[in-house]
Design an enzyme around this catalytic site. Structure first.
Site, PDB file in Angstrom:
ATOM      1  N   ILE A  81      22.260 -14.851  18.783  1.00 44.86           N
ATOM      2  CA  ILE A  81      23.257 -15.367  17.997  1.00 44.86           C
ATOM      3  C   ILE A  81      23.484 -16.720  18.544  1.00 44.86           C
ATOM      4  CG2 ILE A  81      24.534 -13.516  17.727  1.00 44.86           C
ATOM      5  CD1 ILE A  81      26.034 -13.718  20.521  1.00 44.86           C
TER       6      ILE A  81
ATOM      7  N   GLY B 162      19.198  -9.484  20.004  1.00 41.57           N
ATOM      8  CA  GLY B 162      19.829  -9.761  21.400  1.00 41.57           C
ATOM      9  C   GLY B 162      18.535 -10.202  22.121  1.00 41.57           C
TER      10      GLY B 162
ATOM     11  N   TYR C 183      33.119   1.095  26.398  1.00 41.04           N
ATOM     12  CA  TYR C 183      31.466   0.972  26.440  1.00 41.04           C
ATOM     13  C   TYR C 183      30.948   2.608  26.137  1.00 41.04           C
ATOM     14  CZ  TYR C 183      26.691  -0.046  28.202  1.00 41.04           C
ATOM     15  OH  TYR C 183      25.462  -0.094  28.378  1.00 41.04           O
TER      16      TYR C 183
ATOM     17  N   LYS D   8      28.808   4.058  22.896  1.00 41.86           N
ATOM     18  CA  LYS D   8      27.560   4.713  23.247  1.00 41.86           C
ATOM     19  C   LYS D   8      27.372   6.156  22.928  1.00 41.86           C
ATOM     20  CE  LYS D   8      25.454   0.994  24.900  1.00 41.86           C
ATOM     21  NZ  LYS D   8      24.351   0.416  23.973  1.00 41.86           N
TER      22      LYS D   8
ATOM     23  N   GLY E 151      19.101 -11.544  25.754  1.00 44.65           N
ATOM     24  CA  GLY E 151      19.842 -10.958  26.683  1.00 44.65           C
ATOM     25  C   GLY E 151      18.892 -10.410  27.712  1.00 44.65           C
ATOM     26  N   GLN E 152      19.608  -9.504  28.523  1.00 41.55           N
ATOM     27  CA  GLN E 152      19.147  -8.871  29.665  1.00 41.55           C
ATOM     28  C   GLN E 152      17.812  -8.085  29.581  1.00 41.55           C
ATOM     29  OE1 GLN E 152      21.152  -5.487  31.400  1.00 41.55           O
ATOM     30  NE2 GLN E 152      20.228  -5.731  33.424  1.00 41.55           N
TER      31      GLN E 152
HETATM   32  N1  SER Z   1      24.131  -1.474  33.086  1.00 35.57           N
HETATM   33  C1  SER Z   1      25.501  -0.762  32.145  1.00 35.57           C
HETATM   34  C2  SER Z   1      26.580  -1.565  32.838  1.00 35.57           C
HETATM   35  O1  SER Z   1      26.802  -1.387  33.739  1.00 35.57           O
HETATM   36  C3  SER Z   1      25.359   0.511  32.064  1.00 35.57           C
HETATM   37  O2  SER Z   1      24.413   0.812  30.991  1.00 35.57           O
HETATM   38  O3  SER Z   1      27.422  -1.499  31.943  1.00 35.57           O
END
Ligand code: SER
Length: 328
Positions: free
Chosen positions: A47, A20, A155, A159, A23-24
């Site tokens: 990717i 990744g 999400y 996690k 990414g951010q």
């Molecule tokens: N920054 C993430 C989100 O807002 C949370 O870990 O999905």
């Protein structure tokens, strides 16, 4: 089963794979590792469609590293003699709600592929957890390190499962898994996408462009946030910490600031007095934000590996605005 502490794999941090990498977090972490870990080879994993460009591409090797392709990961690990993987592949909270199966595939099937490669090759693994690993039953203020984790988002489910699976591989196989629970991350380099805390990045872009900001979460919605330089330092320091001092591993609360939209807007007005904001609440993001902590207690990270943030809201705001003025 007795929970035995393994220190089978000592941490080398020499040949690193960042999955990744465009990414951010990855775009900045890859460059930081290349600059700061002496003698390291840092492979930028990406990717198709998210290829590294510019300095990220030119400053070191890059490889296609889709977490869903375990065999390809295995090959990269062998080719570069990888000792540490930063696994930053994930769909953020709001987008994961619209594509829950894809989020599960990337976050969970991807993780077990990585952990298997790590087990077979003695690789240390960092996979971030998040404030999203908590849910509405969690104490919201000073959220303890060890507490209820019953998130209601896909999400969050991935996690918590990431924390559990990483811990499992540590206790069962001695894989050196370590992690932190990131707050919302704020940076001027790479935009997040599809998260609930994204507003705290976008607000700076609007302010610097002189536009009115339309805020998707209500006044009074507090969440933990962190400036990217602190987050990157945490990701490196946790992997370099003395394993004998770590009581917790997967994963540590880390914190630096907690604010609501009114407080960040006021901080911006100190630098840009005519900044304007109005609210247009996005029900999905509001619902997610309401289920997350207001502020985490990070005393275990401070005690066990010396975690300490450097930026507060005022210093971050100044730095963000200075950099965005140059960038935009
Ligand atoms: N920054 C993430 C989100 O807002 C949370 O870990 O999905």
């Amino acid at each position: 089963m007795p929970q035995k502490k393994h220190t089978q794999y000592c941490l080398k941090m020499k040949n690193i794979l960042v999955i990744g990498s465009t990414g951010q977090i990855g775009s900045e972490l890859t460059m930081k590792l290349r600059k700061e870990v002496p003698g390291s080879t840092v492979v930028a994993g990406y990717i198709k469609g998210a290829e590294p460009k510019g300095i990220l591409f030119e400053s070191g090797p890059s490889e296609i590293a889709d977490v869903r392709d375990g065999a390809a990961l295995h090959e990269i690990v062998r080719k570069y003699n990888i000792d540490t993987i930063y696994n930053l592949a994930a769909l953020l909270s709001a987008v994961a709600e619209s594509r829950p199966l894809m989020a599960w595939d990337i976050q969970m099937n991807g993780l077990i592929n990585i952990l298997e490669v790590a087990r077979e090759n003695g690789v240390a693994v960092f996979t971030p957890s998040s404030i999203g690993s908590f849910g509405p039953e969690t104490p919201a203020v000073n959220t303890p390190q060890d507490t209820v984790q019953r998130p209601r988002t896909m999400y969050g489910v991935t996690k918590v499962s990431t924390e559990l699976l990483s811990n499992y591989y540590y206790y069962k196989y001695g894989v050196d898994t370590r992690s932190v629970r990131f707050p919302g991350l704020i940076s001027y380099v790479t935009l997040p996408g599809g998260g609930t805390t994204d507003y705290a990045v976008e607000i700076y872009y609007s302010a610097v462009k002189g536009e009115e900001f339309v805020c998707p979460v209500k006044a009074g919605t507090f969440m933990d946030m962190m400036y990217m330089p602190d987050a990157l330092r945490a990701a490196v320091e946790i992997m370099q910490a003395d394993p004998d001092k770590l009581v917790h591993r997967n994963a540590f609360n880390i914190a630096s600031m907690s604010f609501d939209p009114e407080i960040i807007a006021a901080a911006i007005r100190k630098e840009i007095p005519d900044f304007k904001m109005r609210y247009e609440v996005d029900p999905l993001r509001q619902h997610i934000a309401d289920s997350w902590p207001d502020s985490m207690d990070d005393s275990c990270a401070r005690q066990e590996w010396g975690w300490k943030p450097e930026y507060d809201l005022a210093s971050m705001t100044k730095d963000m605005i200075d950099h965005l003025r140059k960038k935009l």
